[in-house]
Design an enzyme around this catalytic site. Structure first.
Site, PDB file in Angstrom:
ATOM      1  N   ASN A 211     -21.847 -22.117   6.404  1.00  0.00           N
ATOM      2  CA  ASN A 211     -20.516 -21.643   6.784  1.00  0.00           C
ATOM      3  C   ASN A 211     -20.644 -20.726   7.995  1.00  0.00           C
ATOM      4  O   ASN A 211     -21.743 -20.504   8.497  1.00  0.00           O
ATOM      5  CB  ASN A 211     -19.849 -20.944   5.597  1.00  0.00           C
ATOM      6  CG  ASN A 211     -20.690 -19.805   5.085  1.00  0.00           C
ATOM      7  OD1 ASN A 211     -20.916 -18.828   5.786  1.00  0.00           O
ATOM      8  ND2 ASN A 211     -21.203 -19.935   3.863  1.00  0.00           N
ATOM      9  N   LYS A 290     -35.892 -37.367   5.289  1.00  0.00           N
ATOM     10  CA  LYS A 290     -34.675 -37.391   6.107  1.00  0.00           C
ATOM     11  C   LYS A 290     -33.848 -38.642   5.800  1.00  0.00           C
ATOM     12  O   LYS A 290     -34.378 -39.757   5.838  1.00  0.00           O
ATOM     13  CB  LYS A 290     -35.058 -37.362   7.595  1.00  0.00           C
ATOM     14  CG  LYS A 290     -33.852 -37.271   8.492  1.00  0.00           C
ATOM     15  CD  LYS A 290     -34.222 -37.347   9.951  1.00  0.00           C
ATOM     16  CE  LYS A 290     -32.962 -37.571  10.766  1.00  0.00           C
ATOM     17  NZ  LYS A 290     -33.248 -38.054  12.099  1.00  0.00           N
TER      18      LYS A 290
END
Ligand code: CTP
Length: 400
Positions: A211, A290
């Site tokens: 955030n 990944k």
């Protein structure tokens, strides 16, 4: 610095003739950045290293170099000594320390220091042998016994090429030490736990959910509490901020790590302030490799709710004080009051992150302190002042 401390921001910078005199410019800037009004007195020798014009331009005020020529005052040493809330000697040479210890007043700087009744901070900077000379050590001890504070010297490579003790303390350290002398040590003996910053919730080894929190508010609280004498532990999510001087910092990444660290550290704390923007949800099973770009992988990310640190601390707080934050964009007070009750906190600091003065990354904040007894709306203030207002509210609740 708020309330009774808000006017105590006047710093007299006394610059002596050492190679580290140029660092006094940075100290001046650091003090101004922290909201202080700075005036300068300097020795004649200091002028060989940095000109008075530089300090005049930086401070926006005349520099006192002579007892007989100071614009607007016939007795500059008394005027400056009475004006100052704290005097900071940077760099303090062996010679000036010796004069201070003996009460010698043979120029503007030493005469002004002799007239100072305010707290004095000495930041020595000199050659290792000059510092370690028994005469200098005796002078330093005499000054300490009389209540003069010291910051440094550090050990390192000195201007003369020698390596050893005598290096001027870091600029931030000097600024912090000066600020600490401007505020009352009313949090002495208090163990404060603060969390700050965002958390990073791993999706795979490369990507995470985060955030916009920068951690500035929590770091300002940690710094302000340390200045006021508290013993502070800061549990920090990933930020780019330097650790405030004197603060013990525990680094974490995820909400789960922050939860664990906070619960462990809370055992030895009297107060907890939860300013961190903890993720409410985290990927249930982060991939160990990944993930390639595919709609399938994206749709497969399952989110699970994180543990509520604030609520868990409130659940075991006993008589201790726990403070939470509410960052909202609408119905600020309604949400804040709801959080106060739902989490069982003593206080919720509510701010509207849609406003420029109180958004993520701002150097100011405009908060409302929401407690069981009512709401106190504060003005827009620098983060250090907001931090002190929150600490004042904590102190009130502790003494109840
Ligand atoms: N908090 C926490 N642990 C979490 C989530 C939040 O300790 N897992 C704390 C924050 O540090 C802050 C307060 O709770 O002190 C914020 O309350 P919260 O209800 O989580 O706020 P939001 O995330 O904004 O939630 P909502 O969307 O319900 O308003």
């Amino acid at each position: 610095m708020t309330g009774e401390t808000s006017e105590r921001r006047r710093v007299l910078l006394a610059v002596c003739g050492g190679i580290a005199a140029y660092k006094a410019c940075e100290v001046l800037r650091g003090l101004q950045k922290a909201g202080c009004d700075v005036r300068v007195t300097m020795t004649q020798d200091a002028g060989r290293f940095v000109g008075a014009t530089t300090f005049e331009a930086l401070s926006g005020a005349p520099v006192a170099t002579s007892l007989y020529e100071y614009p607007g005052s016939a007795i500059p040493h008394i005027e400056l000594a009475e004006w100052a809330d704290v005097a900071v000697v940077v760099p303090a040479t062996a010679n000036v320390m010796a004069k201070m210890a003996c009460g010698i007043a043979d120029d503007c700087l030493t005469t002004t220091l002799l007239a100072c009744a305010c707290p004095v901070l000495v930041a020595p900077g000199m050659n290792v042998h000059m510092w370690q000379n028994p005469a200098t050590q005796a002078n330093a001890n005499t000054l300490r016994e009389r209540g003069v504070s010291f910051v440094g010297p550090d050990t390192g490579r000195l201007a003369c090429g020698d390596v050893g003790e005598g290096k001027l303390a870091g600029v931030d350290e000097i600024v912090e030490a000066a600020l600490a002398l401007l505020v009352p040590h009313d949090l002495e003996g208090l163990r404060l736990l603060v969390n700050a910053g965002p958390t990073h919730e791993a999706i795979d080894p490369v990507r995470y959910i985060a955030n916009r929190s920068t951690g500035k508010m929590g770091y300002a609280i940690a710094a302000a509490a340390t200045r006021r004498g508290a013993e502070v532990t800061l549990v920090s999510g990933p930020t780019s901020l330097p650790t405030p001087a004197g603060v013990r910092r525990v680094d974490v990444e995820s909400a789960a790590q922050m939860h664990d660290a906070m619960l462990v550290e809370f055992k030895d704390a009297d107060v907890a302030i939860c300013s961190a923007a903890v993720a409410d949800y985290t990927p249930a099973t982060p991939a160990d490799h990944k993930l390639k770009k595919s709609r399938e992988h994206l749709d497969a990310i399952e989110l699970t709710e994180t543990a509520d640190i604030l609520a868990d601390l409130c659940g075991c707080k006993g008589k201790r004080v726990v403070v939470g934050f509410a960052a909202e964009t609408d119905d600020l007070l309604v949400h804040a009051k709801e959080k106060l009750e739902r989490k069982g906190a003593d206080l919720i600091v509510a701010n509207d992150v849609s406003r420029p003065e109180s958004t993520f990354g701002a150097d100011t904040n405009r908060v409302a302190l929401v407690g069981a007894g009512g709401v106190e709306q504060l003005d827009t203030m620098p983060l250090a002042d907001v931090a002190n207002a929150i600490l004042d509210a904590v102190l009130q609740r502790l003494s109840r």
